[in-house]
Enzyme design. Sequence first.
Site, PDB file in Angstrom:
ATOM      1  N   ASP A 279      50.667  63.919  53.931  1.00  0.00           N
ATOM      2  CA  ASP A 279      49.611  62.905  53.985  1.00  0.00           C
ATOM      3  C   ASP A 279      50.131  61.492  53.773  1.00  0.00           C
ATOM      4  O   ASP A 279      49.567  60.538  54.302  1.00  0.00           O
ATOM      5  CB  ASP A 279      48.544  63.172  52.917  1.00  0.00           C
TER       6      ASP A 279
ATOM      7  N   HIS B   3      51.289  52.355  42.293  1.00  0.00           N
ATOM      8  CA  HIS B   3      50.621  51.128  42.730  1.00  0.00           C
ATOM      9  C   HIS B   3      50.586  51.057  44.256  1.00  0.00           C
ATOM     10  O   HIS B   3      49.539  50.796  44.860  1.00  0.00           O
ATOM     11  CB  HIS B   3      51.383  49.934  42.150  1.00  0.00           C
ATOM     12  N   GLU B   4      51.740  51.308  44.906  1.00  0.00           N
ATOM     13  CA  GLU B   4      51.784  51.243  46.373  1.00  0.00           C
ATOM     14  C   GLU B   4      50.912  52.335  46.996  1.00  0.00           C
ATOM     15  O   GLU B   4      50.229  52.105  47.998  1.00  0.00           O
ATOM     16  CB  GLU B   4      53.225  51.357  46.866  1.00  0.00           C
TER      17      GLU B   4
ATOM     18  N   VAL C 220      51.387  80.084  41.961  1.00  0.00           N
ATOM     19  CA  VAL C 220      51.544  79.555  40.612  1.00  0.00           C
ATOM     20  C   VAL C 220      50.156  79.339  40.028  1.00  0.00           C
ATOM     21  O   VAL C 220      49.405  78.481  40.487  1.00  0.00           O
ATOM     22  CB  VAL C 220      52.339  78.231  40.615  1.00  0.00           C
TER      23      VAL C 220
ATOM     24  N   ASN D 261      47.843  75.481  38.957  1.00  0.00           N
ATOM     25  CA  ASN D 261      48.153  74.260  39.705  1.00  0.00           C
ATOM     26  C   ASN D 261      46.972  73.733  40.510  1.00  0.00           C
ATOM     27  O   ASN D 261      47.137  72.869  41.358  1.00  0.00           O
ATOM     28  CB  ASN D 261      49.350  74.483  40.626  1.00  0.00           C
TER      29      ASN D 261
ATOM     30  N   GLU E 132      45.066  85.054  44.003  1.00  0.00           N
ATOM     31  CA  GLU E 132      44.204  84.380  43.041  1.00  0.00           C
ATOM     32  C   GLU E 132      42.761  84.363  43.542  1.00  0.00           C
ATOM     33  O   GLU E 132      42.512  84.287  44.741  1.00  0.00           O
ATOM     34  CB  GLU E 132      44.675  82.940  42.808  1.00  0.00           C
TER      35      GLU E 132
ATOM     36  N   ASP F 157      41.369  78.910  40.485  1.00  0.00           N
ATOM     37  CA  ASP F 157      42.450  78.216  39.788  1.00  0.00           C
ATOM     38  C   ASP F 157      41.887  76.913  39.244  1.00  0.00           C
ATOM     39  O   ASP F 157      41.637  75.974  39.988  1.00  0.00           O
ATOM     40  CB  ASP F 157      43.629  77.943  40.723  1.00  0.00           C
TER      41      ASP F 157
END
EC number: 3.4.24.-
Length: 610
Positions: free
Chosen positions: A286, A335-336, A405, A408, A415, A418
């Site tokens: 992204d 910040h960027e 995991v 996360n 799962e 989560d």
Amino acid sequence: MIQVLLVTISLAVFPYQGSSVILESGNVNDYEVVYPRKVTALPKGAVQPKYEDTMQYEFKVNGEPVVLHLEKNKGLFSEDYSETHYSPDGREITTYPTVEDHCYYHGRIENDADSTASISACNGLKGHFKLQGEMYLIEPLKLPDSEAHAVFKYENVEKEDEAPKMCGVTQNWESYEPIKKASQSNLTPEQQRYLNAKKYVKLFLVADYIMYLKYGRNLTAVRTRMYDIVNVITPIYHRMNIHVALVGLEIWSNTDKIIVQSSADVTLNLFGNWRATDLLRRKSHDNAQLLTGINFNGPTAGLAYLGGICNTMYSAGIVQDHSKIHHLVAIAMAHEMGHNLGMDHDKDTCTCGTRPCVMAGALSCEASFLFSDCSQKDHREFLIKNMPQCILKKPLKTDVVSPAVCGNYFVEVGEECDCGSPRTCRDPCCDATTCKLRQGAQCAEGLCCDQCRFKGAGTECRAAKDECDMADVCTGRSAECTDSFQRNGQPCKNNNGYCYNGKCPIMADQCIALFGPSATVSQDACFQFNREGNHYGYCRKEQNTKIACEPQDVKCGRLYCFPNSPENKNPCNIYYSPNDEDKGMVLPGTKCADGKACSNGQCVDVTTPY
């Protein structure tokens, strides 16, 4: 012509002196030697993993006992995380390392509600923690056979340049479209759902050749530097309901792939182009950030496109590795990224409960990890107006290439839910220790889930957005709310358009979206330019060649609009960007004549496009 906003950030520079250890620079006035003692919570005889999910350390600061609680940053890496570097002869080498047993943690100090911590436990404890309102740094002392660490206040690190640094905002002709202010009231149901949805930024980091040289041609050292930075960024954005996951890392270890230069705006433009034409073809993500060892001109330490998130070229930023203290570089990168997510610089009236905030125009030596009220408003307005789609997409279970995991925030294979770590989870339906539904629960999230149970069959879960949409209802057997819409080709908007995949695309709305609320569709004569077959007018592209429109298809090529604004009275205007040529074309399904709609650059019978 659209304008692009390039946003720069400037800050004091700490020259690199050959070591990642701050103490060796001689810039620390005073530090305390401590011996952190790990307090194990494992039962006797249990097998201890290399890096536990939770850890606890005890040591003294200023003579007072401190208990540091740490939790592994399980959302640090995506499941399809990859690393790329280059051999001396230029061969691309890409690996998919297993990263679930990493050594990066977030945490807190016991009995200090305002405390925070971001720690690497790879070789001793290195990072920062906030204790009683003050920022401390901790790092191992390089002593043989010793567990000694140095703890020192951040304020005790000498700054080599105390002069104030100003941030500049420049405008360039080839840039992303300006942020448009959105009304905060009367949100549509679609906008409200968008605001409430979880956001995910799949981040890709690139280190240039100077970074590789700066860290001794050591891939591990560069990799560690990048990991340290992202470990600081993730909790900053988690407070904004944005989950940042590192999906990839590339190190230009033989030569730069662009000409990295001291002119920050030129470098950003080159990096954005490289991302659009090269990186995105190899790795889905992204947002991309370039970390460079070069010194930019003047006080500039970073640059990014305002509001560029999800755009192929403009979802990018560049940051100078300006400080030995990694969390200062991390704040600059956060910040960027904030600019990419629609946040402008803070004004003097903006506040985050402390000073400065992440989006301060000039970053002082006081580190901050909070966004101001102004930044939150900017971000909200940007989301309402633009609704960028890429940040809604979380990784699919079928995309997972490494073991799941738990903790996360991503629901993966095996799962049922989560909700994060056991300490942070607030979901009554989900067992955070197993990522399974609690006993008696049918679901944990979804528009057809209510208090851990499926909503009854026929319950409306999503109202109709417009006349081409339909109200969606629950099945009683699932938490999902399946989207459905009116049949394609049905007349809409007073017979000015035809429904197409749940929307009613008409040229008038498209002109307003591109040129503003006073814009209207140009006269028919303007559309004759579409018969020329160049970037001013064409109907479609075949093998990158622009194909001129046939006379009957001219209203299915480039969209011609009349902005009707004081500064633009030209009756024939197109929206053109050399980096996104397809933007500004008449949308598929748009009415081009009575009983006809656009499909693949042709004006065909209304039943054909569907």
